[in-house]
Structures are given as C-alpha cells and as structure tokens.
Design an enzyme around this catalytic site. Structure first.
Site, short mmCIF file in Angstrom:
data_model
loop_
_atom_site.label_atom_id
_atom_site.label_comp_id
_atom_site.label_asym_id
_atom_site.label_seq_id
_atom_site.Cartn_x
_atom_site.Cartn_y
_atom_site.Cartn_z
N GLU A 73 0.80 -1.22 0.00
CA GLU A 73 0.00 0.00 0.00
C GLU A 73 0.84 1.29 0.00
O GLU A 73 0.78 2.09 0.94
CB GLU A 73 -0.95 0.00 1.20
N GLU A 119 -5.83 -8.14 0.81
CA GLU A 119 -6.50 -7.78 2.07
C GLU A 119 -7.92 -7.35 1.77
O GLU A 119 -8.17 -6.64 0.79
CB GLU A 119 -5.83 -6.58 2.76
#
Ligand code: IFM
Length: 486
Positions: free
Chosen positions: A214, A394
């Site tokens: 991320e 995720e």
C-alpha cells in the site's frame, strides 16, 4: 494553512472518508462502466440462493503483517523500525499502547500455523520485517532473523499452505530513516539488496511475493497527513517518497528475476473506487480524486508511466515528484509483474466540496462498506489494465461492537457480500486467483493500537489465548466448498 495540510484537505485519505452526508440516486465509478449502483452486480446477487463457486485452484487465505503481530521486537538481533520510534511516543497511539508483544506470534507461530491448517487455509500472506534481516548500517545480513522466516515458510509448506510474503509492510529500519528514508533515492537500492537476501534464502519455497504494501497509504498518511510513521506533513517530500517507493518496487522485481527464485511477484495497491456523490459533481473533480487514489499508483507500474495531467494535485507534491523522476526510471518501475495484488476496504465518494459519507461506516470510522466497489475495481483492472492476474491481498472490517466478542456476525456479512462481489467479477471476466481476509488475528492496528479488532480469531491480549470467532468457522466452510452461498 501549509501546503501539506491543504493537500490533506483536498485528498481523501483513508481516515478522511467522512465529510458530509449526502444521498444520491445514481452514480458511476470513474473508469467503470457508467450505471446506477447495484444494477449489474447487485441484481445478480439478489437473484439466487445457490452457492457461487470460485474457480478451481482458487487461493483462500488470510493476511497479517510483521509489526502488527510478531512482538519480540529486540529478539535475535532485530533493531528498531520507524514504527518502534513512532509508537514510543504514546501520544501517537489511540490507546497509548505499543507492539512490543502484539500477538506474540514470533514465539507462538507454530500454534498459529496449526490454527490456519484447521481452518483449511491454502494461502498465508505475512510480511518480513526488514529490521530483522538487515538490522544495522553495516548492511550485514542477520542469519538469526532470516532463520525465523525460514522456519515459518517450512512450517507453512509442511501444512500445505502456500507462503505469500510481503517484503515491506511499513516497518522501515530506523537507521535507514536516519539516512533519509524513502526520501533518499538510495532507498531503492537498499530495498533491492534486502530483497535479494530474502529471495536467496526463501525463494525456493515462497509461492508469491508482494513488494511494497500500500504505497499510497505510506505517502498519504506517513508523509502528507502525518498520522502514521514517520509522521511527516510535507507535500514535496511525499512526491519524492512516492517515486522512490515505486522505484524500489521495480528494483525488487529486477532482483527477483535475477535470483532464480520460483514463484510470482507483484505489487500491492490500496485501491479506492471513486464515485460522484451526485450529478452536480463535475467529472473532472471525481477524476482528480481517482488520479490521487488509484492512477498515480497503478499507471507507473502497469502502464509504463505516471499520468501526464497532474494539475489537480497539490503543486508541492508534483514538484517533489518531478524532482525525483529520472528518464531511466520508468522502465524499471514498469518491469513485468506476475500478478496485481490489491487491498480493498472502502470507496471514495466525491462531493462538490469534499468527501461524502454515503454507505454504512465501520467502527474504524473511515471505512464505508460498499461491496460493489470490489466488483468495480476488479472489473476495471480487467478492462483498463490489460486483464492482469489479480489477487486480493487484504479485505476486512473491524467488528468489535457486538455483545459477544466472538459472534462477529457483521464481519460474516461483510465477507459474504464482498466474496459475492468478487465471484461476480470473476464471472464477468476478472482473472482473480486468490483472496486473503484481513486478518487472521486481532492485532496491533498501527496508530489505533488495540482498539480495532480485525481478526477471524480473537486474541486476548492479557493471556494471548486465541479463540475462533464465528467468522472463522464461516470462512472455513466457504473454503471447504470453494464457494460462497448467498
Ligand atoms: O491493518 C491494516 C494493514 O496493515 C494495512 N491495510 C489496512 C489494514 C486495516 O487498516
């Protein structure tokens, strides 16, 4: 107001999704086929109660990260990361806690792996702590640190679970931060050297590698809003950092190809599909947020370069980015990857004057629950980014609001609805090959400390006992059936 706080105001960071509260009758995601929400994916959802099968060989997994679960922060030669430093100031953490013990996974890993096997998991995404592998400025490789992950990988393979290793999940060694961290162009080389050592040790058994977790969250929260380590608020620096993180990704992919390791490698994007709150929002405003949330990160890796029209971004950020880019970087950053990893939590609903809350909000206060967003990003990648192989690395929600802490029905509904969306995206052509629920265990949720429980398995942080929640049993059934039932 400084440039950086201006940037934070204009942007929609992960924790900024609540602005006003508008209702709109229809909207279309930027980059997605225009339609009213719910017309495609949702109508299919409502039409049947049959099990919705996933492709054979689909990888069912859970995800964790080193700093959030391991504890043992000084064991076997590990040194401090920027998160050790950041959390040493108790004011930075909601419950004034730290990750010194976390889930004590560094010592309890075998029992945790047994738990995974009992759930029938086929894939486990974990991260490797850089400060365990290269703990000091002399750049020596710490064999005791590598040995932990060597045992972990062996333990996974022995249990029939594919290891999915993330090379960097935010825990930059503090000595590297002291040398300029990601602001320093040398960081790309530091990362490639570290990655090379890890590939050499584990590359014969790890199934998939995610490079950097991320990047967007590091840039926005670590360097623009200052709400995560290293806690800076500087638009110009954030532009340089983004580029160097992208370069580091590319250099790690090169090191992987050179290493002869088996397995696959890919990035891990935090995607946020963007929608106008109502018809009055100019498309170019939504497009600017989509640029900031998605294309700035996707395009250099998957399309060979940054988007050219950056005038809706903070000028300081753009100046920082331009100061970092060299002509030879684009090809490195765009080196071929084997899959696109993504994390999906929330859409961005764009109002005329800022972010808007449109959907139910989770107890973390930043996450709007909108399963169709997952459908939209998966099918967008399929349509607009050359149909990559995709892995959800995720997806999850904190659920700590019920009376019975292990009867997490809201999480079950969250997972079910998102899996229905994912399955529909596959049916509509997206090449999704795996899904990882966040997270296996309740854990240390960064600046929120232990106040938000994302685990399928409850952790009693006083005793370290693990208790499977209702969602764990539910997920085990999905895995066994290779299907989600509506
Ligand atoms: O806990 C984090 C994880 O480390 C990165 N993705 C989002 C999760 C929930 O906030």
């Amino acid at each position: 107001m400084t440039r950086s706080s201006e940037l934070a105001q204009r942007g929609i960071g992960r924790r900024q999704l609540l602005g006003g509260c508008l209702a709109a009758s229809s909207m279309a995601a930027v980059g997605c086929t225009a339609r009213a929400p719910g017309t495609s994916m949702h109508s299919a959802e409502a039409s049947t109660t049959m099990p919705r099968p996933f492709p054979s060989g689909f990888a069912w997994g859970v995800a964790t990260s080193a700093f959030q679960i391991e504890g043992s922060l000084t064991s076997d030669g590990r040194t401090a990361s920027i998160w050790d430093t950041y959390t040493a100031d108790k004011a930075h953490v909601a419950d004034r806690s730290n990750a010194t013990v976390a889930c004590d996974h560094y010592r309890r890993w075998e029992a945790d792996l047994d738990l995974m096997k009992q759930l029938g998991l086929g894939s486990y995404r974990f991260s490797i702590a850089w400060p365990r592998i290269v703990p000091a400025n002399d750049r020596r490789i710490n064999s005791a640190g590598l040995a932990f992950y060597d045992r972990l990988v062996d333990g996974l393979v022995a249990r029939g679970i594919t290891p999915v290793a993330t090379l960097f999940h935010w825990d930059l060694p503090q000595y590297l931060q002291d040398a300029g961290g990601w602001e320093n162009r040398d960081s790309a080389g530091w990362f490639a050297d570290y990655a090379q050592a890890v590939f050499a040790k584990l590359g014969d058994r790890v199934g998939s590698w995610a490079t950097i977790n991320e990047t967007k969250i590091i840039v926005q929260m670590g360097y623009q809003q200052g709400t995560m380590a290293p806690g800076q608020r500087d638009a110009r620096v954030s532009g340089r950092v983004m580029h160097h993180l992208n370069l580091a990704h590319g250099r790690a992919v090169q090191a992987f190809r050179a290493s002869g390791a088996v397995g696959r490698i890919g990035p891990c994007f935090a995607v946020a599909p963007c929608y106008p709150a109502d018809a009055s929002v100019p498309p170019e405003v939504v497009d600017g947020i989509d640029l900031q949330e998605n294309r700035l990160y996707l395009d250099p890796l998957l399309r060979g370069g940054y988007p050219t029209k950056l005038d809706r971004l903070d000028p300081g950020f753009v100046a920082g980015l331009n100061s970092a880019v060299r002509p030879e970087d684009a090809a490195v950053i765009a080196g071929k990857v084997d899959f696109v990893g993504l994390t999906y939590y929330s859409p961005a609903i764009v109002g005329s004057t800022g972010p808007v809350q449109r959907y139910p909000v989770a107890s973390n206060h930043w996450q709007q629950i909108f399963p169709q967003g997952l459908y939209d990003v998966l099918t967008r990648l399929h349509r607009e980014y050359d149909d990559p192989s995709i892995v959800v690395l995720e997806n999850g929600v904190p659920d700590d609001s019920g009376e019975d802490p292990v009867n997490d029905q809201r999480r079950i509904e969250f997972l079910r609805s998102h899996l229905v969306a994912a399955q529909q995206a596959v049916a509509d052509g997206a090449r999704l090959t795996g899904y990882h629920a966040w997270s296996l265990l309740d854990n240390f949720e960064w600046a929120q400390g232990y106040t938000q429980r994302y685990g399928l398995v409850r952790v009693d942080f006083d005793t370290q006992s693990r208790t499977r929640k209702a969602s764990a049993a539910w997920y085990a059934k999905v895995i066994a059936a290779n299907a989600v039932t509506v």
